[in-house]
Design a protein around this motif. Structure first.
Motif, PDB file in Angstrom:
ATOM      1  N   SER A  11       0.837  -1.205   0.000  1.00  0.00           N
ATOM      2  CA  SER A  11       0.000   0.000   0.000  1.00  0.00           C
ATOM      3  C   SER A  11       0.872   1.256   0.000  1.00  0.00           C
ATOM      4  N   PRO A  12       0.317   2.369  -0.463  1.00  0.00           N
ATOM      5  CA  PRO A  12       1.055   3.639  -0.375  1.00  0.00           C
ATOM      6  C   PRO A  12       1.444   3.959   1.070  1.00  0.00           C
ATOM      7  N   LEU A  13       0.569   3.612   2.010  1.00  0.00           N
ATOM      8  CA  LEU A  13       0.884   3.862   3.418  1.00  0.00           C
ATOM      9  C   LEU A  13       2.101   3.059   3.847  1.00  0.00           C
ATOM     10  N   HIS A  14       2.153   1.808   3.443  1.00  0.00           N
ATOM     11  CA  HIS A  14       3.302   0.957   3.762  1.00  0.00           C
ATOM     12  C   HIS A  14       4.579   1.563   3.172  1.00  0.00           C
ATOM     13  N   ASN A  15       4.536   1.879   1.898  1.00  0.00           N
ATOM     14  CA  ASN A  15       5.720   2.417   1.212  1.00  0.00           C
ATOM     15  C   ASN A  15       6.161   3.758   1.767  1.00  0.00           C
ATOM     16  N   LYS A  16       5.208   4.655   1.981  1.00  0.00           N
ATOM     17  CA  LYS A  16       5.553   5.997   2.455  1.00  0.00           C
ATOM     18  C   LYS A  16       6.055   5.989   3.901  1.00  0.00           C
ATOM     19  N   SER A  17       5.458   5.139   4.737  1.00  0.00           N
ATOM     20  CA  SER A  17       5.912   5.091   6.130  1.00  0.00           C
ATOM     21  C   SER A  17       7.316   4.484   6.226  1.00  0.00           C
ATOM     22  N   TYR A  18       7.607   3.520   5.353  1.00  0.00           N
ATOM     23  CA  TYR A  18       8.943   2.920   5.330  1.00  0.00           C
ATOM     24  C   TYR A  18       9.978   3.940   4.820  1.00  0.00           C
ATOM     25  N   ALA A  19       9.627   4.647   3.759  1.00  0.00           N
ATOM     26  CA  ALA A  19      10.525   5.674   3.211  1.00  0.00           C
ATOM     27  C   ALA A  19      10.752   6.788   4.234  1.00  0.00           C
ATOM     28  N   PHE A  20       9.706   7.140   4.977  1.00  0.00           N
ATOM     29  CA  PHE A  20       9.825   8.167   6.006  1.00  0.00           C
ATOM     30  C   PHE A  20      10.782   7.714   7.107  1.00  0.00           C
ATOM     31  N   ALA A  21      10.671   6.466   7.513  1.00  0.00           N
ATOM     32  CA  ALA A  21      11.579   5.926   8.536  1.00  0.00           C
ATOM     33  C   ALA A  21      13.028   6.008   8.059  1.00  0.00           C
ATOM     34  N   LYS A  22      13.262   5.664   6.795  1.00  0.00           N
ATOM     35  CA  LYS A  22      14.629   5.758   6.251  1.00  0.00           C
ATOM     36  C   LYS A  22      15.120   7.201   6.263  1.00  0.00           C
ATOM     37  N   ARG A  23      14.254   8.139   5.910  1.00  0.00           N
ATOM     38  CA  ARG A  23      14.649   9.554   5.915  1.00  0.00           C
ATOM     39  C   ARG A  23      14.963  10.027   7.336  1.00  0.00           C
ATOM     40  N   ILE A  24      14.164   9.586   8.293  1.00  0.00           N
ATOM     41  CA  ILE A  24      14.403   9.951   9.697  1.00  0.00           C
ATOM     42  C   ILE A  24      15.768   9.424  10.144  1.00  0.00           C
ATOM     43  N   MET A 102      10.750  17.249   5.470  1.00  0.00           N
ATOM     44  CA  MET A 102      10.328  16.219   6.414  1.00  0.00           C
ATOM     45  C   MET A 102       8.888  16.459   6.875  1.00  0.00           C
ATOM     46  N   LEU A 103       8.546  17.722   7.091  1.00  0.00           N
ATOM     47  CA  LEU A 103       7.191  18.052   7.523  1.00  0.00           C
ATOM     48  C   LEU A 103       6.172  17.724   6.436  1.00  0.00           C
ATOM     49  N   GLU A 104       6.544  17.937   5.192  1.00  0.00           N
ATOM     50  CA  GLU A 104       5.659  17.591   4.080  1.00  0.00           C
ATOM     51  C   GLU A 104       5.363  16.086   4.089  1.00  0.00           C
ATOM     52  N   ASP A 105       6.399  15.288   4.262  1.00  0.00           N
ATOM     53  CA  ASP A 105       6.211  13.831   4.335  1.00  0.00           C
ATOM     54  C   ASP A 105       5.377  13.443   5.553  1.00  0.00           C
ATOM     55  N   CYS A 106       5.636  14.085   6.666  1.00  0.00           N
ATOM     56  CA  CYS A 106       4.917  13.794   7.908  1.00  0.00           C
ATOM     57  C   CYS A 106       3.430  14.130   7.740  1.00  0.00           C
ATOM     58  N   ASN A 107       3.143  15.284   7.169  1.00  0.00           N
ATOM     59  CA  ASN A 107       1.754  15.684   6.941  1.00  0.00           C
ATOM     60  C   ASN A 107       1.045  14.733   5.981  1.00  0.00           C
ATOM     61  N   GLU A 108       1.755  14.278   4.971  1.00  0.00           N
ATOM     62  CA  GLU A 108       1.175  13.332   4.026  1.00  0.00           C
ATOM     63  C   GLU A 108       0.831  12.009   4.725  1.00  0.00           C
ATOM     64  N   LEU A 109       1.715  11.546   5.576  1.00  0.00           N
ATOM     65  CA  LEU A 109       1.444  10.323   6.340  1.00  0.00           C
ATOM     66  C   LEU A 109       0.244  10.508   7.276  1.00  0.00           C
ATOM     67  N   ILE A 110       0.174  11.644   7.922  1.00  0.00           N
ATOM     68  CA  ILE A 110      -0.958  11.924   8.806  1.00  0.00           C
ATOM     69  C   ILE A 110      -2.260  11.870   8.011  1.00  0.00           C
ATOM     70  N   ALA A 111      -2.276  12.493   6.847  1.00  0.00           N
ATOM     71  CA  ALA A 111      -3.484  12.501   6.014  1.00  0.00           C
ATOM     72  C   ALA A 111      -3.872  11.091   5.580  1.00  0.00           C
ATOM     73  N   ILE A 112      -2.907  10.280   5.182  1.00  0.00           N
ATOM     74  CA  ILE A 112      -3.191   8.905   4.757  1.00  0.00           C
ATOM     75  C   ILE A 112      -3.695   8.070   5.932  1.00  0.00           C
ATOM     76  N   LEU A 113      -3.071   8.236   7.088  1.00  0.00           N
ATOM     77  CA  LEU A 113      -3.503   7.492   8.273  1.00  0.00           C
ATOM     78  C   LEU A 113      -4.926   7.859   8.676  1.00  0.00           C
ATOM     79  N   VAL A 114      -5.231   9.159   8.703  1.00  0.00           N
ATOM     80  CA  VAL A 114      -6.578   9.605   9.061  1.00  0.00           C
ATOM     81  C   VAL A 114      -7.594   9.046   8.068  1.00  0.00           C
TER      82      VAL A 114
END
Length: 135
Positions: A11-24, A102-114
């Motif tokens: 899922s996009p959520l899976h991919n984006k959350s994994y990519a976000f973890a790598k960026r962090i 980073m905030l852009e990615d974080c906001n995108e994850l928040i939107a997908i999670l919600v």
């Protein structure tokens, strides 16, 4: 990861959350801070990588309510990461460009999670209504 036999579209959520973890992880590894402020980078590291771990955990949830619960916790971790990113920017540990990216990615994850949480909750309500009507 190729040896893992579970083959399905991620899922996009899976991919984006994994990519976000790598960026962090990459961001934290380049931050030069004194030992007494280590807990600041550790906090953003822990919350930022927890999002993807919780999304992954949700994939094998025991029920739809367990799934929603895991996503809620991931949402809380993402919100906490948002806080730490703001604090790190306001105290000069990350640049404005890093912060915005980073905030852009974080906001995108928040939107997908919600959105994901709302979708599952609505689907559960619809299923309950259909079950009641079928009786």
């Amino acid at each position: 990861m190729d040896e893992f036999k579970y083959k399905r579209e991620k899922s996009p959520l899976h991919n984006k959350s994994y990519a976000f973890a790598k960026r962090i992880i990459n961001m934290v590894s380049y931050i030069d801070c004194p030992a007494k402020i280590y807990s600041l980078t550790n906090q953003v590291f822990r919350s930022g990588t927890a999002v993807g771990a919780l999304v992954r955990e949700a994939e094998f949830a025991q029920s739809s309510s367990d799934f929603v619960n895991k996503l809620h916790i991931a949402l809380k971790e993402c919100n906490e990461t948002y806080y730490w990113l703001n604090l790190m920017y306001d105290t000069g540990f990350i640049s404005e460009s890093q912060y915005k990216s980073m905030l852009e990615d974080c906001n995108e994850l928040i939107a997908i999670l919600v959105s994901s949480i709302k979708t599952v909750k609505n689907r559960n309500k619809l299923n309950q209504t259909n079950d009641k009507n079928a009786k």
